[in-house]
Design an enzyme around this catalytic site. Structure first.
Site, PDB file in Angstrom:
ATOM      1  N   ARG A  84      -5.855   3.087 -15.828  1.00  0.00           N
ATOM      2  CA  ARG A  84      -5.842   3.832 -14.563  1.00  0.00           C
ATOM      3  C   ARG A  84      -6.420   5.255 -14.663  1.00  0.00           C
ATOM      4  NH1 ARG A  84      -2.166   4.958 -11.713  1.00  0.00           N
ATOM      5  NH2 ARG A  84      -3.167   4.359  -9.789  1.00  0.00           N
ATOM      6  N   TYR A  87      -0.044  -2.080 -12.214  1.00  0.00           N
ATOM      7  CA  TYR A  87      -1.463  -2.003 -12.582  1.00  0.00           C
ATOM      8  C   TYR A  87      -1.636  -1.419 -13.988  1.00  0.00           C
ATOM      9  CZ  TYR A  87      -1.534  -2.836  -7.609  1.00  0.00           C
ATOM     10  OH  TYR A  87      -1.289  -3.361  -6.364  1.00  0.00           O
ATOM     11  N   TYR A 113      -9.492   5.497 -12.184  1.00  0.00           N
ATOM     12  CA  TYR A 113      -9.208   6.146 -10.886  1.00  0.00           C
ATOM     13  C   TYR A 113      -8.864   7.628 -11.041  1.00  0.00           C
ATOM     14  CZ  TYR A 113      -7.974   1.188 -10.197  1.00  0.00           C
ATOM     15  OH  TYR A 113      -7.946  -0.183 -10.200  1.00  0.00           O
ATOM     16  N   GLY A 123       3.415  -3.885  -3.882  1.00  0.00           N
ATOM     17  CA  GLY A 123       3.251  -4.139  -5.314  1.00  0.00           C
ATOM     18  C   GLY A 123       3.671  -2.908  -6.084  1.00  0.00           C
ATOM     19  N   GLY A 151       0.751  -1.245   0.000  1.00  0.00           N
ATOM     20  CA  GLY A 151       0.000   0.000   0.000  1.00  0.00           C
ATOM     21  C   GLY A 151       0.778   1.290   0.000  1.00  0.00           C
ATOM     22  N   CYS A 196     -13.649   4.171 -28.647  1.00  0.00           N
ATOM     23  CA  CYS A 196     -14.859   4.964 -28.859  1.00  0.00           C
ATOM     24  C   CYS A 196     -15.578   5.270 -27.549  1.00  0.00           C
ATOM     25  CB  CYS A 196     -15.776   4.228 -29.825  1.00  0.00           C
ATOM     26  SG  CYS A 196     -14.888   3.752 -31.294  1.00  0.00           S
ATOM     27  N   GLU A 197     -14.904   5.960 -26.664  1.00  0.00           N
ATOM     28  CA  GLU A 197     -15.510   6.404 -25.405  1.00  0.00           C
ATOM     29  C   GLU A 197     -14.802   7.679 -24.986  1.00  0.00           C
ATOM     30  OE1 GLU A 197     -15.995   3.925 -22.007  1.00  0.00           O
ATOM     31  OE2 GLU A 197     -16.007   2.100 -23.213  1.00  0.00           O
TER      32      GLU A 197
HETATM   33  N1  LLP Z   1      -1.819  -6.891  -0.545  1.00  0.00           N
HETATM   34  C1  LLP Z   1      -3.132  -6.953  -0.805  1.00  0.00           C
HETATM   35  C2  LLP Z   1      -3.952  -7.894  -0.026  1.00  0.00           C
HETATM   36  C3  LLP Z   1      -3.694  -6.132  -1.780  1.00  0.00           C
HETATM   37  O1  LLP Z   1      -4.995  -6.197  -2.024  1.00  0.00           O
HETATM   38  C4  LLP Z   1      -2.878  -5.244  -2.516  1.00  0.00           C
HETATM   39  C5  LLP Z   1      -3.423  -4.388  -3.572  1.00  0.00           C
HETATM   40  C6  LLP Z   1      -1.495  -5.216  -2.236  1.00  0.00           C
HETATM   41  C7  LLP Z   1      -1.011  -6.055  -1.229  1.00  0.00           C
HETATM   42  C8  LLP Z   1      -0.532  -4.347  -2.961  1.00  0.00           C
HETATM   43  O2  LLP Z   1      -0.793  -2.994  -2.765  1.00  0.00           O
HETATM   44  P1  LLP Z   1       0.245  -1.918  -3.356  1.00  0.00           P
HETATM   45  O3  LLP Z   1       1.537  -2.060  -2.599  1.00  0.00           O
HETATM   46  O4  LLP Z   1       0.425  -2.202  -4.792  1.00  0.00           O
HETATM   47  O5  LLP Z   1      -0.413  -0.604  -3.134  1.00  0.00           O
HETATM   48  N2  LLP Z   1      -5.516  -1.227  -9.523  1.00  0.00           N
HETATM   49  C9  LLP Z   1      -5.320  -0.205  -8.528  1.00  0.00           C
HETATM   50  C10 LLP Z   1      -4.639  -0.736  -7.293  1.00  0.00           C
HETATM   51  C11 LLP Z   1      -5.334  -1.905  -6.669  1.00  0.00           C
HETATM   52  C12 LLP Z   1      -4.664  -2.440  -5.443  1.00  0.00           C
HETATM   53  C13 LLP Z   1      -5.296  -3.721  -4.998  1.00  0.00           C
HETATM   54  N3  LLP Z   1      -4.672  -4.370  -3.900  1.00  0.00           N
HETATM   55  C14 LLP Z   1      -4.551   0.950  -9.146  1.00  0.00           C
HETATM   56  O6  LLP Z   1      -4.235   0.903 -10.331  1.00  0.00           O
HETATM   57  O7  LLP Z   1      -4.304   1.954  -8.479  1.00  0.00           O
END
Ligand code: LLP
Length: 421
Positions: A314, A375, A318, A277, A239, A346-347
């Protein structure tokens, strides 16, 4: 920090010119830097030196096997959220004992798969899941190590679609019910309680929500130990946010985040597991695209590029910001224009940026969307029958296509027609 810089007038990934990759692969394409991936992993790994830990890369951010293998070689584990991710991690050579399985809706088939192949732990998110996992484990004659994901009811102060730690979100069990749920887990013979899991959201740009959540988890650790549970691992999720724009975002630095973890949990003597991530992959990737047309609109100029929302969703999903730069370094006196940067889908939602200042471009020029490594490719689709965008990995002066662009035939031939047509 990343390894995408201008050299001799052209944007490079490490020592490879993006113009050369574009000639070889065509556009659009994603390109990742090995050096950036490795650097980001090491920031975490070395930042926790002296603390027993495992970094389980949240592979949902970018899951190409070449990326997984690059990280696994440095000792990374993986956080997987589906049977598909599990198999991909195994295919990339990740040792099962470094794989944690998260997710709110694990199916029986997925449980059977990961138990047969082996894994480090399952992060359980509900009582029904706990019962099913116990049943599956017992039917296979196994005992599965688990943590329970607790929902600490903390406002992560991030985009609503990626906040997960409030009580109204679908994730985890309320922390107020944790004792009850752990007592239940202790009675189920197929399960072995090993720790606690928490993840409150993604792209957090403030440490305070982490501090609140981790403090609650630390308190819970002591309570559960008093109740007789052997809590020895804390999976503190992912996160931590990254800067998408140099000018307006200033997330905490990884070492500040890691210091916070040490401060809040150091006294417990637990093994710390983290699931970053975005921080690992985000700045390690770009999406490179060609300008198709520059179109004069009423009071605005549209830069129409060959990447679209199906390749990088994205901004549409978002309202996310991605810096856009030209691949040829702008000349000192090259005019800067304001463009609405759009794709061919087309959006109206297929808009990457509005009124964005970019050095003046013309048809066939290359542009790069920065910070697209996380992502990006993983959320791509074939909407508008646009083939899945390819991926390229750079290491030093070498590059390799790590997922080729499907031909139109390959894409179309996946359809099968029913006998009556
Ligand atoms: N652990 C769990 C249980 C998660 O659900 C997630 C992300 C992570 C770790 C990794 O989080 P990070 O370090 O990447 O923030 N598609 C969205 C982000 C979705 C995140 C979902 N869960 C975007 O493009 O911003």
């Amino acid at each position: 920090m990343d390894h995408f810089t201008y050299k001799s007038g052209a944007l490079h990934a490490e020592d490879v010119s993006l113009t050369d990759i574009a000639k070889a692969v065509g556009t659009p394409f994603y390109v990742y830097s090995t050096a950036t991936l490795e650097r980001h992993f090491r920031l975490f790994d070395e930042g926790l030196q002296g603390v027993d830990h495992l970094i389980c890369y949240a592979m949902k951010a970018a899951s190409n096997q070449a990326i997984l293998k690059t990280l696994a070689r440095l000792g990374a584990g993986m956080d997987v959220v589906s049977g598909g991710e599990y198999q991909r991690a195994i295919a990339a050579g990740v040792p099962p004992e470094r794989i944690v399985f998260s997710g709110v809706g694990k199916t029986r088939a997925e449980m059977e798969m990961v138990l047969a192949g082996g894994l480090r732990q399952v992060n359980v998110e509900s009582e029904p899941e706990m019962h099913l996992l116990n049943e599956v484990a017992q039917s296979l004659g196994k005992t599965v190590p688990i943590t329970v994901r607790v929902n600490p009811d903390v406002d992560a102060k991030t985009h609503a679609k990626i906040a997960t730690g409030k009580s109204e979100n679908k994730f985890g069990i309320p922390i107020s019910k944790a004792r009850e749920v752990y007592n239940l887990a202790a009675q189920l013979e197929g399960l072995q309680v090993v720790g606690i899991d928490v993840h409150i959201g993604s792209q957090l740009t403030d440490l305070e929500p982490f501090a609140l959540a981790y403090r609650k988890v630390a308190e819970l650790t002591e309570t559960l130990r008093t109740d007789g549970h052997d809590i020895k691992r804390l999976d503190l999720g992912g996160g931590l946010g990254i800067p998408y724009s140099k000018s307006n975002e200033n997330p905490p630095l990884p070492y500040e985040y890691l210091d916070l973890i040490k401060r809040e949990t150091g006294h417990l003597g637990c093994k710390i597991e983290l699931e970053p991530g975005r921080l690992i992959a985000g700045n390690a990737g770009l999406l490179v695209s060609s300008v198709i047309y520059v179109k004069e609109g009423e009071g605005r100029q549209f830069m129409i590029v060959d990447a679209a929302m199906n390749d990088l969703i994205r901004p549409a999903m978002y309202e996310a910001h991605h810096d856009v730069v030209t691949v040829v370094e702008p000349a000192p006196r090259q005019p800067v224009m304001e463009y609405d940067i759009v794709g061919p889908v087309c959006e109206t939602g297929d808009t990457f940026a509005k009124e964005r200042a970019v050095a003046q471009v013309k048809s066939d020029d290359l542009v790069a969307f920065r910070t697209a490594g996380a992502y990006g490719a993983v959320m791509a689709s074939e909407y508008n029958s646009r083939p899945l965008v390819p991926e390229v990995l750079v290491k030093g002066d070498q590059f390799a296509v790590i997922r080729p662009r499907p031909t139109l035939e390959e894409m179309i031939n996946r359809d099968t027609l029913p006998s009556w047509l």
